[in-house]
Enzyme design. Structure first.
Site, PDB file in Angstrom:
ATOM      1  N   ARG A  36      -3.208  -0.048 -18.308  1.00 25.22           N
ATOM      2  CA  ARG A  36      -3.475   0.757 -17.386  1.00 25.22           C
ATOM      3  C   ARG A  36      -4.611  -0.769 -16.070  1.00 25.22           C
ATOM      4  NH1 ARG A  36      -3.476   6.801 -18.589  1.00 25.22           N
ATOM      5  NH2 ARG A  36      -1.820   7.048 -17.876  1.00 25.22           N
ATOM      6  N   GLY A 352       3.358   8.432 -20.646  1.00 25.45           N
ATOM      7  CA  GLY A 352       1.946   8.355 -21.837  1.00 25.45           C
ATOM      8  C   GLY A 352       2.236   7.196 -23.230  1.00 25.45           C
TER       9      GLY A 352
END
Ligand code: AMP
Length: 394
Positions: A36, A352
């Site tokens: 991320r 995720g």
């Protein structure tokens, strides 16, 4: 007015407030996966090419109060390493106005505001809190795709502190919107949706929306046992959500009307208890004996699913096929990750856990798009409007 993007802003020398999703997994102060942070670099670098007055904010986890384990300190260190600039962590953004700090910074220093969820006003989308943080900034940029499905102060109320010409979306949001919209608009057939993971309830919205577009729906993970049980197949002690049978029924009704094929596991890897050390037991039939719980799909299922995957021209995958965190029950998920990677059609992975899995299988580079936003990509695919994007489009 449509969505304004970063490229449209004249940032030269201006003060920029940037919302990112730097919510990375951290254990004992160490970042376990920096995907991320890396995904945010194009936007940060673009801003830094035009101005050094940059303050970044992000959430990390779900802290109830200010707790060290949720501090962005390790994230600041990693940002600093990747960007080659000094990252100054700002503990307070209410009594200490972030924009007023720029005068005290040396060249090549940027601000990282401490976990924005440490501040009460954040999750309340409090306009007063938003004003305090945003005052003195010239531009607001949001590139936190993973947070745009939440109406929080840093995603909505702060955007509202700026007029339409002074707020925009970053590169990651653009990339996500482009990839997800292309998938929703013109998926090439055969279009296969692979859904797995823990709960039917979490995925049902996406499934109901996509059943109108796809040709195959492959089901794995714990939710497969709710589907099998609904079909009258015994699933032993596997996890079943009987209260979701009506949702499963609506999936089948829609699938029948649109001639979508639903694929369920035909064999399993099970265990006597839900335990990482439990011995894996192969079950070569769809029926699971009493007392055993299925924790992965079996080799025959992998073979069947692989065939559907390799014939597909578009694939969307969300959710693991089993308890992939435990090596004895990860084989099915890893085999499916490799099969998706080998598929010559367009491949998109979202959520995720699936992203972590694809990295674990070492095939991240072979996917056309990996969505960084779990909940956000799911809500986008459900066809819902995302507050953090809507506010930038108004
Ligand atoms: P989700 O966040 O909904 O995608 O769910 C991911 C979680 O589902 C992972 O933590 C998996 O360990 C879990 N999971 C997948 N398959 C099973 C299963 N057969 N039984 C229990 N949990 C599972």
């Amino acid at each position: 007015m449509g969505l304004l993007f970063l490229d449209n802003l004249d940032l030269a020398g201006k003060k920029v407030l940037l919302r990112l999703d730097l919510n990375v997994p951290i254990k004992n102060g160490k970042i376990k996966d920096n995907t991320r942070i890396k995904a945010a670099l194009p936007t940060i670098n673009h801003i830094l090419e035009h101005t050094d007055k940059l303050a970044i904010m992000s959430h990390l986890g779900r802290p109830k109060k200010r707790e060290t384990e949720f501090s962005l300190e390790p994230v600041g260190a990693e940002l600093s390493r990747l960007l080659g600039v000094d990252v100054v962590l700002l503990d307070d953004c209410v009594d200490q106005s972030p924009s007023a700090m720029f005068g005290q910074l040396r060249p090549k220093q940027i601000i990282l505001i401490e976990n924005i969820r440490f501040f009460e006003g954040e999750t309340k989308n409090d306009p007063e809190f938003a004003k305090e943080v945003a005052k003195g900034f010239d531009f607001y940029v949001n590139d936190a795709f993973g947070a745009v499905h939440r109406a929080h102060a840093s995603t909505v109320a702060m955007a509202e502190c700026f007029d339409k010409k002074h707020r925009a979306a970053g590169y990651l949001i653009r990339e996500e919107i482009d990839a997800l919209s292309a998938l929703m608009k013109q998926p090439k057939a055969p279009f296969t949706v692979i859904v797995g993971g823990a709960k039917v309830a979490d995925k049902i919205g996406v499934m109901l929306n996509l059943i109108n577009k796809c040709n195959h729906m492959i089901i794995g993970g714990a939710m497969a046992y709710t589907f099998l049980k609904y079909r009258g197949i015994e699933v032993g002690a596997s996890r079943v959500e009987e209260d979701k049978f009506s949702l499963v029924e609506s999936i089948y009704r829609n699938a029948e009307a649109r001639k979508v094929q639903i694929h369920l596991p035909v064999d399993h890897v099970a265990a006597e208890k839900f335990d990482e050390q439990a011995a894996p037991i192969n079950i070569d039939s769809p029926r699971i004996p009493e007392g055993l719980m299925a924790l992965d799909i079996g080799p025959e299922t992998v073979k069947e699913y692989k065939k559907v995957i390799s014939d597909s021209r578009t694939i969307l995958w969300n959710g693991p096929m089993g308890v992939f965190e435990w090596p004895a029950f990860a084989k099915g998920s890893i085999a499916i990750a490799k099969a998706v990677a080998d598929c010559s059609g367009k491949t998109l992975v979202g959520g995720g856990d699936s992203v972590a899995l694809v990295q674990q299988a070492g095939v991240g580079d072979q996917m056309d798009h990996i969505s960084t936003g779990g909940g956000a990509s799911i809500e986008f695919l459900e066809g819902k409007s995302l507050p953090g994007i809507k506010v930038l489009s108004e």
